[in-house]
Design a protein around this motif. Structure first.
Motif, PDB file in Angstrom:
ATOM      1  N   ALA A   1      13.235  -1.622  -5.339  1.00  0.00           N
ATOM      2  CA  ALA A   1      12.539  -0.607  -4.549  1.00  0.00           C
ATOM      3  C   ALA A   1      11.496   0.027  -5.464  1.00  0.00           C
ATOM      4  O   ALA A   1      11.800   0.418  -6.592  1.00  0.00           O
ATOM      5  CB  ALA A   1      13.499   0.447  -4.021  1.00  0.00           C
ATOM      6  N   VAL A   2      10.265   0.107  -4.978  1.00  0.00           N
ATOM      7  CA  VAL A   2       9.172   0.685  -5.762  1.00  0.00           C
ATOM      8  C   VAL A   2       8.760   2.003  -5.113  1.00  0.00           C
ATOM      9  O   VAL A   2       8.503   2.065  -3.905  1.00  0.00           O
ATOM     10  CB  VAL A   2       7.973  -0.278  -5.844  1.00  0.00           C
TER      11      VAL A   2
ATOM     12  N   VAL B   1       9.287  -2.099   3.178  1.00  0.00           N
ATOM     13  CA  VAL B   1       7.863  -2.222   2.839  1.00  0.00           C
ATOM     14  C   VAL B   1       7.701  -2.373   1.330  1.00  0.00           C
ATOM     15  O   VAL B   1       7.169  -3.381   0.848  1.00  0.00           O
ATOM     16  CB  VAL B   1       7.065  -1.001   3.357  1.00  0.00           C
ATOM     17  N   SER B   2       8.164  -1.358   0.591  1.00  0.00           N
ATOM     18  CA  SER B   2       8.090  -1.437  -0.876  1.00  0.00           C
ATOM     19  C   SER B   2       9.450  -1.795  -1.470  1.00  0.00           C
ATOM     20  O   SER B   2       9.700  -1.544  -2.645  1.00  0.00           O
ATOM     21  CB  SER B   2       7.591  -0.111  -1.456  1.00  0.00           C
TER      22      SER B   2
ATOM     23  N   ALA C   1       0.802  -1.222   0.000  1.00  0.00           N
ATOM     24  CA  ALA C   1       0.000   0.000   0.000  1.00  0.00           C
ATOM     25  C   ALA C   1       0.838   1.277   0.000  1.00  0.00           C
ATOM     26  O   ALA C   1       0.415   2.289  -0.559  1.00  0.00           O
ATOM     27  CB  ALA C   1      -0.938   0.002   1.209  1.00  0.00           C
ATOM     28  N   PHE C   2       2.018   1.232   0.634  1.00  0.00           N
ATOM     29  CA  PHE C   2       2.781   2.467   0.809  1.00  0.00           C
ATOM     30  C   PHE C   2       4.262   2.249   0.496  1.00  0.00           C
ATOM     31  O   PHE C   2       4.772   1.130   0.536  1.00  0.00           O
ATOM     32  CB  PHE C   2       2.643   2.985   2.246  1.00  0.00           C
TER      33      PHE C   2
ATOM     34  N   GLU D   1      11.262   7.552   2.148  1.00  0.00           N
ATOM     35  CA  GLU D   1      10.845   8.123   3.431  1.00  0.00           C
ATOM     36  C   GLU D   1       9.493   8.812   3.356  1.00  0.00           C
ATOM     37  O   GLU D   1       8.833   8.994   4.387  1.00  0.00           O
ATOM     38  CB  GLU D   1      11.902   9.127   3.917  1.00  0.00           C
ATOM     39  N   ASP D   2       9.056   9.195   2.157  1.00  0.00           N
ATOM     40  CA  ASP D   2       7.767   9.880   2.016  1.00  0.00           C
ATOM     41  C   ASP D   2       6.610   8.993   2.463  1.00  0.00           C
ATOM     42  O   ASP D   2       5.565   9.500   2.878  1.00  0.00           O
ATOM     43  CB  ASP D   2       7.538  10.295   0.554  1.00  0.00           C
ATOM     44  N   GLU D   3       6.788   7.653   2.312  1.00  0.00           N
ATOM     45  CA  GLU D   3       5.741   6.691   2.661  1.00  0.00           C
ATOM     46  C   GLU D   3       4.418   7.027   1.976  1.00  0.00           C
ATOM     47  O   GLU D   3       3.336   6.946   2.568  1.00  0.00           O
ATOM     48  CB  GLU D   3       5.561   6.605   4.180  1.00  0.00           C
TER      49      GLU D   3
END
Length: 820
Positions: free
Chosen positions: A731-732, A666-667, A660-661, A763-765
């Protein structure tokens, strides 16, 4: 050099004046094109007359003519070695909308450099004088067109659409202010095939970054900076000891002879460099007297060096310190080194480099075979078509170009008419070497240039098959930029001048027969084999950066797959080693020859994939193989129930995770061989209707790494901080115009304070469900050195696949007519 219709002022026009200027621009462009057409028509008439006079067939005259055509225009002087000119007229038949992505031509580079330096009273290259100058391997390059504007144009119907204006990005080092500024310069009015380009009359020069944001201490390497006086000032006080240790290789010594070779050097970024203080290391090599054997210098390091503070680009401010002699030290100042030499604290090394003049272990010298091996030649009737850099082949279509810093790039990549990628481009090539605190170093090679430095034309029959199509590019950096051949190693120099670019051919395109099948099956009842030959269209680019050659290949498969490979070739970096003097060097590498060590190092390459799967709204899905309990409801027979009454054997299942983020961990993803996972970019809104015999899975493409590893240094190491993309195989991120490159040419110095960082992108998430997404893909190899790496390594590398994953209803190869 002649420049056509340069602007006389940089102030914008307005209202009626601007409209009139635009009309004049168009009229002048039309007149220019008519003049070119008349000249070419006249040239054709002359050739036809020549063919009649000599009784030659008209077809032969056409072949002669096309031998001098490149990229759709006349090439004076004929085709370079490796260019198969007879195919050029057939391929280059006009312009395409996607040609807006083509890099600046030779004429445009010189035009922009001249215009900018005149308007700003700056210099095109470094000078010891206090004048501002153009800096970096991308000092003059095409400014990326905003994606929204580019898509509005290339997707518009009809021949003409809202064509976005063409601008250059120019990078200037300002000496007084002590900073680096990037500027938007233009527009550039481009005639057909890039001829007679000119700066528009309403051109402007606008800063792209704030003053002071990038200090001069972060400037990229510039081989035109002259270190001769600096080196002489260091060696002169100790020259007697120097000759005693290393022999008569100082060119200004009375005992010097050409057969002895001479001392050479280059500046390398030091690990202690910071954002405020630019620290380098002057590295020395022995240069062979014969230019053809000059590359063997990589095998002959001189165990002498020092650090230097060259925060400012002014030679009078440069300060040498931390001296090494016979790899002993460091001695913080010259007086300390002199005292150690006089008192015998330094164990003297005795190296006779002149003995290497006739050696053959350090330079390629393969035995020639008695019988020639098989030769691959491109078909005289290839199935691909090329038009001003736009390539079509077996359902594929894309635009290819080559950028001055980062090398090859593909744009508007389509399969059977549908775009799957807006951009697929090489971003950087990273190499980090082990060693002591003073000896470990790293190269982000885009800071030097993955295209220009010592790159030459590709070698037909080796790099590309005979008959391959060559793509022209332009450069202004290199060691052979001036006319003629260097006559002596004393004349060896690096030239960098955007006012004097030249053309060269670093990219080739060809069809490849993989000598295997794409699909195959034998009917056991009849013995009949159903199979299709595996053939690819290959776009190959080679960039030489000092000792290493990077071979990047984009291979287009008939089944809709794109294979991207990166091979590493050339000479290893080397260090001098002696068990009695510097035995501590041993664990950092492999001792391969007397007094020679090859340090362990990593190669990691990043590629940008800007996906557009059936539009710009895409999502990132991870499909992993998990181990779970077998569902009890699947046990149906009494025997199964008796066997597995307590616990059924575990089984494999597939699990889909919609990410999702953005975020690190995470991505992002790293290859884990114990947990197979497919990383997919999909369009969740593009699901075929159920009940029609087709999959209901969202259509997309998967990123499938081939053999690869990842960063082995810790996350807090300066070389990892400087290139945070090396921590991830994938990394996406959400696409942004301000995040168009994974690395910066400014980050070779001050690695702990990078200008550009993929971690900052993450870092923007930000939300990445059905957004415009970019996949940053990193693959590579840890080079654990061996004796067989001398003199040249056998090419090795890594890569990845972009594979259709539920994108087609069946194997896409069945949509093409392929040989069976």
């Amino acid at each position: 050099m002649v420049f056509a219709a340069e602007a006389t002022e940089a102030t914008p026009l307005s209202g009626l004046q601007e409209d009139l200027a635009s009309d004049v621009d168009v009229a002048e462009e039309i007149r220019t094109e008519l003049a070119h057409a008349k000249r070419e028509a006249k040239f054709l008439r002359v050739l036809c007359a020549m063919s009649i006079a000599f009784g030659i067939f008209t077809a032969t005259a056409l072949v002669i003519f096309t031998n001098d055509i490149e990229d759709g225009r006349l090439h004076r002087g004929g085709s370079p070695k490796g260019v198969e000119g007879e195919d050029a007229l057939r391929h280059h038949s006009g312009d395409t909308k996607a040609s807006i992505f083509n890099e600046l031509s030779k004429q445009e580079i010189a035009l922009v450099a001249k215009y900018f330096t005149e308007q700003t009273n700056s210099s095109a290259c470094w000078s010891p004088q206090p004048v501002d100058y153009l800096i970096g391997p991308s000092a003059v390059e095409l400014l990326s067109i905003p994606k929204k504007e580019a898509l509005a144009y290339i997707d518009s119907t009809g021949e003409y659409g809202p064509k976005p204006p063409r601008y250059a990005r120019v990078t200037l080092l300002r000496r007084k202010e002590g900073d680096i500024i990037e500027y938007k310069v233009g527009p550039i009015i481009t005639g057909k095939y890039g001829r007679k380009s000119r700066i528009a009359r309403n051109a402007t020069i606008e800063p792209l970054i704030a003053a002071g944001a990038i200090p001069a201490s972060k400037r990229p390497p510039d081989f035109s900076e002259d270190y001769r006086d600096l080196v002489a000032s260091v060696i002169t006080p100790i020259r007697n000891y120097f000759v005693q240790a290393f022999g008569p290789i100082l060119i200004y010594e009375p005992t010097w002879e050409a057969k002895n070779g001479l001392l050479g050097w280059f500046a390398r970024a030091d690990i202690t460099s910071t954002k405020e203080k630019r620290v380098g290391r002057i590295q020395f090599l022995w240069f062979h007297p014969d230019l053809d054997k000059l590359p063997k210098s990589w095998m002959h390091p001189v165990p002498f060096g020092f650090r230097v503070d060259f925060t400012r680009p002014d030679p009078q401010t440069w300060k040498p310190f931390d001296f090494l002699f016979c790899n002993q030290g460091p001695f913080h100042n010259m007086s300390g080194l002199q005292y150690a030499l006089k008192t015998g604290q330094i164990k003297m090394c005795k190296l006779n480099f002149s003995e290497n003049s006739s050696s053959d272990w350090d330079i390629p010298n393969p035995k020639h075979p008695h019988e020639k091996g098989p030769v691959t030649r491109q078909s005289y009737n290839p199935r691909y078509k090329i038009k001003n850099g736009n390539v079509e082949w077996m359902g594929w279509k894309f635009q290819v170009t080559n950028r001055p810093s980062k090398g090859p790039a593909l744009y508007d990549v389509r399969i059977h008419g549908q775009r799957i990628l807006y951009e697929l481009s090489l971003q950087d090539a990273y190499a980090a070497y082990g060693g002591s605190y003073m000896e470990q170093f790293y190269y982000p090679d885009a800071s030097f240039s993955l295209s220009q430095i010592t790159s030459g034309n590709l070698l037909k029959g080796i790099d590309c098959p005979h008959g391959a199509h060559m793509i022209k590019s332009s450069k202004w950096m290199g060691t052979m930029m001036d006319k003629g051949r260097l006559k002596s190693v004393k004349d060896f120099k690096f030239i960098r001048d955007p006012l004097k670019p030249i053309n060269y051919y670093p990219v080739c395109i060809f069809e490849e027969d993989r000598q295997t099948s794409l699909f195959r099956h034998t009917n056991t009842a009849t013995g009949k084999v159903s199979a299709g030959r595996m053939t690819n269209l290959v776009v190959r680019a080679i960039g030489t950066v000092g000792n290493y050659d990077y071979i990047t290949s984009f291979k287009f498969h008939l089944d809709g797959t794109i294979e991207v490979t990166s091979e590493y070739a050339g000479y290893c970096e080397t260090r001098w080693i002696n068990k009695d003097i510097n035995p501590w060097e041993e664990p950092f590498g492999t001792t391969t020859h007397e007094g020679l060590s090859l340090p362990v190092h990593s190669h990691l390459v990043n590629v940008k994939a800007d996906f557009d799967i059936l539009g710009t709204r895409n999502s990132y899905v991870k499909t992993s193989v998990e181990i779970e309990d077998t569902p009890k409801e699947t046990i149906i027979s009494k025997q199964e129930k008796r066997l597995f009454s307590k616990s059924a054997p575990k089984t494999k299942v597939m699990k889909n995770t919609l990410v999702a983020f953005e975020g690190s961990g995470v991505s992002t993803a790293v290859v884990n061989v114990s947990k197979p996972t497919v990383w997919r970019i999909v369009n969740t809104e593009a699901i075929p209707a159920a009940g029609k015999g087709v999959s209901t899975e969202p259509r997309g493409y998967a990123i499938v790494p081939l053999k690869t590893n990842i960063q082995v240094l810790p996350n807090d190491h300066p070389f990892t901080i400087a290139a945070s993309y090396t921590k991830y195989n994938l990394a996406v991120t959400k696409r942004k115009e301000t995040e168009d490159r994974v690395s910066s040419v400014y980050d070779i110095y001050g690695p702990s304070n990078p200008v550009t960082s993929l971690d900052r992108f993450l870092e923007d998430e930000e939300k990445i469900i059905q957004e415009d997404l970019v996949a940053w893909i990193t693959v590579g190899k840890e080079h654990i050195t061996r004796t067989e790496d001398l003199p040249l390594v056998s090419n090795f590398g890594s890569g990845f696949m972009l594979q259709p994953w539920n994108y087609f209803d069946k194997n896409a190869a069945m949509l093409n007519r392929i040989e069976t």
